[in-house]
Design a protein around this motif. Sequence first.
Motif, PDB file in Angstrom:
ATOM      1  N   ASN A 120     -36.495  60.278  -1.911  1.00 29.74           N
ATOM      2  CA  ASN A 120     -37.845  59.908  -1.267  1.00 29.74           C
ATOM      3  C   ASN A 120     -37.552  58.912  -0.391  1.00 29.74           C
ATOM      4  O   ASN A 120     -36.405  57.834  -0.885  1.00 29.74           O
ATOM      5  N   MET A 121     -37.606  59.032   0.835  1.00 29.83           N
ATOM      6  CA  MET A 121     -38.101  57.907   1.998  1.00 29.83           C
ATOM      7  C   MET A 121     -38.340  56.637   1.598  1.00 29.83           C
ATOM      8  O   MET A 121     -40.091  56.798   2.404  1.00 29.83           O
ATOM      9  N   TYR A 122     -37.696  55.947   2.435  1.00 29.36           N
ATOM     10  CA  TYR A 122     -38.863  54.119   2.073  1.00 29.36           C
ATOM     11  C   TYR A 122     -38.799  53.766   3.794  1.00 29.36           C
ATOM     12  O   TYR A 122     -37.831  53.729   4.178  1.00 29.36           O
ATOM     13  N   VAL A 123     -39.985  52.862   3.785  1.00 31.26           N
ATOM     14  CA  VAL A 123     -39.819  52.193   5.318  1.00 31.26           C
ATOM     15  C   VAL A 123     -40.270  50.791   4.860  1.00 31.26           C
ATOM     16  O   VAL A 123     -40.442  50.452   4.303  1.00 31.26           O
ATOM     17  N   PRO A 124     -40.335  50.393   6.282  1.00 32.53           N
ATOM     18  CA  PRO A 124     -40.869  48.728   5.790  1.00 32.53           C
ATOM     19  C   PRO A 124     -41.629  48.527   6.171  1.00 32.53           C
ATOM     20  O   PRO A 124     -42.527  49.576   7.013  1.00 32.53           O
ATOM     21  N   MET A 125     -42.622  47.537   5.322  1.00 28.64           N
ATOM     22  CA  MET A 125     -43.712  47.703   5.151  1.00 28.64           C
ATOM     23  C   MET A 125     -44.455  47.104   6.643  1.00 28.64           C
ATOM     24  O   MET A 125     -45.404  48.099   7.221  1.00 28.64           O
ATOM     25  N   SER A 126     -43.938  47.226   7.632  1.00 30.72           N
ATOM     26  CA  SER A 126     -44.341  46.908   8.678  1.00 30.72           C
ATOM     27  C   SER A 126     -44.273  47.555   9.716  1.00 30.72           C
ATOM     28  O   SER A 126     -44.657  47.997  10.885  1.00 30.72           O
ATOM     29  N   PHE A 127     -43.783  48.792   9.023  1.00 28.95           N
ATOM     30  CA  PHE A 127     -44.286  50.042  10.056  1.00 28.95           C
ATOM     31  C   PHE A 127     -45.310  50.823  10.139  1.00 28.95           C
ATOM     32  O   PHE A 127     -45.776  50.893  10.882  1.00 28.95           O
ATOM     33  N   PHE A 128     -45.873  50.620   9.020  1.00 30.28           N
ATOM     34  CA  PHE A 128     -47.203  50.697   8.810  1.00 30.28           C
ATOM     35  C   PHE A 128     -47.983  50.425   9.654  1.00 30.28           C
ATOM     36  O   PHE A 128     -49.185  49.690  10.296  1.00 30.28           O
ATOM     37  N   THR A 129     -48.032  48.548  10.122  1.00 30.38           N
ATOM     38  CA  THR A 129     -48.996  47.807  11.178  1.00 30.38           C
ATOM     39  C   THR A 129     -48.185  48.096  12.338  1.00 30.38           C
ATOM     40  O   THR A 129     -49.163  48.250  13.013  1.00 30.38           O
ATOM     41  N   GLU A 130     -47.109  48.722  12.391  1.00 30.32           N
ATOM     42  CA  GLU A 130     -46.394  48.218  14.166  1.00 30.32           C
ATOM     43  C   GLU A 130     -46.214  49.063  14.851  1.00 30.32           C
ATOM     44  O   GLU A 130     -46.644  49.735  15.576  1.00 30.32           O
ATOM     45  N   ILE A 131     -46.277  50.397  13.538  1.00 33.33           N
ATOM     46  CA  ILE A 131     -45.985  52.143  14.435  1.00 33.33           C
ATOM     47  C   ILE A 131     -47.808  52.498  14.219  1.00 33.33           C
ATOM     48  O   ILE A 131     -48.079  53.619  14.873  1.00 33.33           O
ATOM     49  N   LEU A 132     -48.141  52.485  12.921  1.00 31.87           N
ATOM     50  CA  LEU A 132     -49.255  53.302  12.287  1.00 31.87           C
ATOM     51  C   LEU A 132     -50.343  52.860  12.853  1.00 31.87           C
ATOM     52  O   LEU A 132     -51.581  53.330  12.513  1.00 31.87           O
ATOM     53  N   LYS A 133     -49.922  51.687  12.689  1.00 31.46           N
ATOM     54  CA  LYS A 133     -51.320  51.095  13.733  1.00 31.46           C
ATOM     55  C   LYS A 133     -52.573  50.465  11.675  1.00 31.46           C
ATOM     56  O   LYS A 133     -53.831  50.662  12.487  1.00 31.46           O
ATOM     57  N   ALA A 134     -51.839  50.470  11.285  1.00 29.64           N
ATOM     58  CA  ALA A 134     -52.903  50.417   9.847  1.00 29.64           C
ATOM     59  C   ALA A 134     -53.035  49.011   9.075  1.00 29.64           C
ATOM     60  O   ALA A 134     -52.317  48.625   9.831  1.00 29.64           O
ATOM     61  N   SER A 135     -53.660  48.618   8.465  1.00 30.26           N
ATOM     62  CA  SER A 135     -53.991  47.129   8.228  1.00 30.26           C
ATOM     63  C   SER A 135     -53.707  46.925   6.851  1.00 30.26           C
ATOM     64  O   SER A 135     -53.971  48.034   5.911  1.00 30.26           O
ATOM     65  N   VAL A 136     -52.812  45.810   6.656  1.00 31.62           N
ATOM     66  CA  VAL A 136     -52.267  45.756   5.280  1.00 31.62           C
ATOM     67  C   VAL A 136     -52.251  44.427   4.860  1.00 31.62           C
ATOM     68  O   VAL A 136     -52.340  43.197   5.418  1.00 31.62           O
ATOM     69  N   GLN A 137     -53.174  44.644   3.555  1.00 33.60           N
ATOM     70  CA  GLN A 137     -53.536  43.362   2.699  1.00 33.60           C
ATOM     71  C   GLN A 137     -52.898  43.314   1.801  1.00 33.60           C
ATOM     72  O   GLN A 137     -53.334  43.985   0.772  1.00 33.60           O
ATOM     73  N   TYR A 138     -52.067  41.685   1.394  1.00 39.65           N
ATOM     74  CA  TYR A 138     -51.770  41.507  -0.141  1.00 39.65           C
ATOM     75  C   TYR A 138     -52.525  41.280  -1.171  1.00 39.65           C
ATOM     76  O   TYR A 138     -53.209  40.183  -0.331  1.00 39.65           O
ATOM     77  N   GLU A 139     -52.966  41.442  -1.585  1.00 44.38           N
ATOM     78  CA  GLU A 139     -54.283  41.280  -2.446  1.00 44.38           C
ATOM     79  C   GLU A 139     -53.912  40.136  -4.786  1.00 44.38           C
ATOM     80  O   GLU A 139     -52.105  41.081  -4.095  1.00 44.38           O
ATOM     81  N   SER A 140     -54.869  40.137  -5.050  1.00 41.35           N
ATOM     82  CA  SER A 140     -54.013  39.779  -6.469  1.00 41.35           C
ATOM     83  C   SER A 140     -53.791  40.855  -7.255  1.00 41.35           C
ATOM     84  O   SER A 140     -54.723  41.989  -7.865  1.00 41.35           O
ATOM     85  N   GLY A 141     -52.372  41.783  -7.322  1.00 42.99           N
ATOM     86  CA  GLY A 141     -51.918  42.371  -8.225  1.00 42.99           C
ATOM     87  C   GLY A 141     -51.983  44.028  -7.408  1.00 42.99           C
ATOM     88  O   GLY A 141     -51.782  44.969  -7.851  1.00 42.99           O
ATOM     89  N   SER A 142     -52.423  43.496  -5.996  1.00 41.82           N
ATOM     90  CA  SER A 142     -51.814  45.322  -5.004  1.00 41.82           C
ATOM     91  C   SER A 142     -52.149  44.812  -4.094  1.00 41.82           C
ATOM     92  O   SER A 142     -51.975  43.519  -3.833  1.00 41.82           O
ATOM     93  N   VAL A 143     -51.842  45.979  -3.042  1.00 36.70           N
ATOM     94  CA  VAL A 143     -51.182  45.398  -1.944  1.00 36.70           C
ATOM     95  C   VAL A 143     -52.354  47.082  -1.409  1.00 36.70           C
ATOM     96  O   VAL A 143     -52.433  48.140  -1.977  1.00 36.70           O
ATOM     97  N   SER A 144     -53.231  46.865  -0.127  1.00 37.60           N
ATOM     98  CA  SER A 144     -53.929  47.271   0.476  1.00 37.60           C
ATOM     99  C   SER A 144     -53.476  48.202   1.917  1.00 37.60           C
ATOM    100  O   SER A 144     -53.444  47.353   2.493  1.00 37.60           O
ATOM    101  N   ILE A 145     -53.460  49.432   2.037  1.00 35.87           N
ATOM    102  CA  ILE A 145     -53.423  49.431   3.013  1.00 35.87           C
ATOM    103  C   ILE A 145     -54.098  50.416   3.693  1.00 35.87           C
ATOM    104  O   ILE A 145     -55.468  51.175   2.822  1.00 35.87           O
ATOM    105  N   SER A 146     -55.070  50.601   5.111  1.00 39.11           N
ATOM    106  CA  SER A 146     -56.361  51.282   5.690  1.00 39.11           C
ATOM    107  C   SER A 146     -56.124  51.615   7.056  1.00 39.11           C
ATOM    108  O   SER A 146     -55.445  50.441   7.398  1.00 39.11           O
ATOM    109  N   SER A 147     -56.638  52.653   7.620  1.00 41.45           N
ATOM    110  CA  SER A 147     -56.585  52.498   8.828  1.00 41.45           C
ATOM    111  C   SER A 147     -57.421  52.345  10.183  1.00 41.45           C
ATOM    112  O   SER A 147     -58.533  51.223   9.593  1.00 41.45           O
ATOM    113  N   GLU A 148     -56.502  51.342  10.719  1.00 38.03           N
ATOM    114  CA  GLU A 148     -57.594  51.034  11.363  1.00 38.03           C
ATOM    115  C   GLU A 148     -58.747  51.235  12.272  1.00 38.03           C
ATOM    116  O   GLU A 148     -59.584  50.768  13.142  1.00 38.03           O
ATOM    117  N   SER A 149     -58.106  52.888  12.503  1.00 40.16           N
ATOM    118  CA  SER A 149     -59.414  53.312  13.679  1.00 40.16           C
ATOM    119  C   SER A 149     -59.850  54.363  12.808  1.00 40.16           C
ATOM    120  O   SER A 149     -59.249  54.501  11.644  1.00 40.16           O
TER     121      SER A 149
END
Length: 379
Positions: A350-379
């Motif tokens: 499995n290919m792994y990329v830095p979490m910043s890939f989803f914010t900087e390249i795919l323009k998604a939003s990343v939020q660290y919360e208690s016990g979870s990480v949420s990723i969502s499309s900004e558009s």
Amino acid sequence: MTTLFHKTMRITALAAASTIILAGTQGPQVQAASPDNETSAIVPIRIVSQTPVLVPAIVTTQKVTASDDTYKADLDLPVISGMLDTQAQAEWNTLIEAKASQELESLKVTAAENKKYATAQGFPFHASELSKTFEVTSNGVGTGGILSLHITTYTFSGGANGITRIDTYNIKNEATAARVTLKTLFGDKYQTTINAQIKAAMAKDAANYFAEDFKGVNEDSSFYIKGSYVYVVFQQNEIAPHSTGNPEFKIALPSNSTTGDLSSMRLVVNGKALTGVKLSLNNAGVVLAPIRAISEALGYELSWNKETRSLELIKGVHWTLVTKNKDSYIYNRMAPISLGTAPVINPEGNMYVPMSFFTEILKASVQYESGSVSISSES
């Protein structure tokens, strides 16, 4: 009750030759001229309010105002309380107050000199100004107890423009409190990781930066934490024209020192939990995430090229190419972008990329919360 600020002001007025040596964020400083008179009149300092800001380590606002016909000062100073380490708490409060006291005394001297010179030359005189505001950008929730303060100081003492300086304070609220640095958050290779992202951001907007003036970050670099990001801050004129203000660079928080045990954290994409998917941490302290599972959940179609060891991602008009072991991310066929960390393939394939890939390249939003990480499309 006499506050530390009052004591500092009296000491400064009675011993004008004394110097307060302070540690903190470096930036443009007000230069004080030597007054002709031996002592100056003591201007009353009025404490207007103590406004509570409800955070785990409580921060209140100490309002300080002072003025005469040469200057005006309006200062909101943070006062920290409720920390586990009360000695460190007192030291931080003393540092912040003493710095403000020094700046106010310096401004008063400079303002008096400016008026004297303007009067002698027949020039119009403009009163000097000093203001401070602050924001508690992280109260410790979701950041492992890190209290992060962002203080803005504006000084005008003549000339065409005033100067805005940003000071930041990041404190780990533990039994023995500690200053938090970029190295604390990003690990030993923090400079490689962060410098690459800042250079990439500057290259996108090259006309508004002095690329040759960027010497890289260090353990004294200013930054603050807000949400799931670190914002690296530069002073006016440091790496950009004065008109640009205080440049900031947004970088996703990378380390489980702030997010907890990554292996047990739940991954949620566009509101749906992904099962059997885990985050990992590389030796540089960068959070890595599985690109296929997350990207497909974000609506991308993926195609693997075995010969080039590259993964193509397509979603409507958006196109991205990622290649194993190459810190060169191509987005919409534009110039490659460096994120400071190359994609890797784990033993399971499995290919792994830095979490910043989803914010900087795919323009998604990343939020660290208690016990979870949420990723969502900004558009």
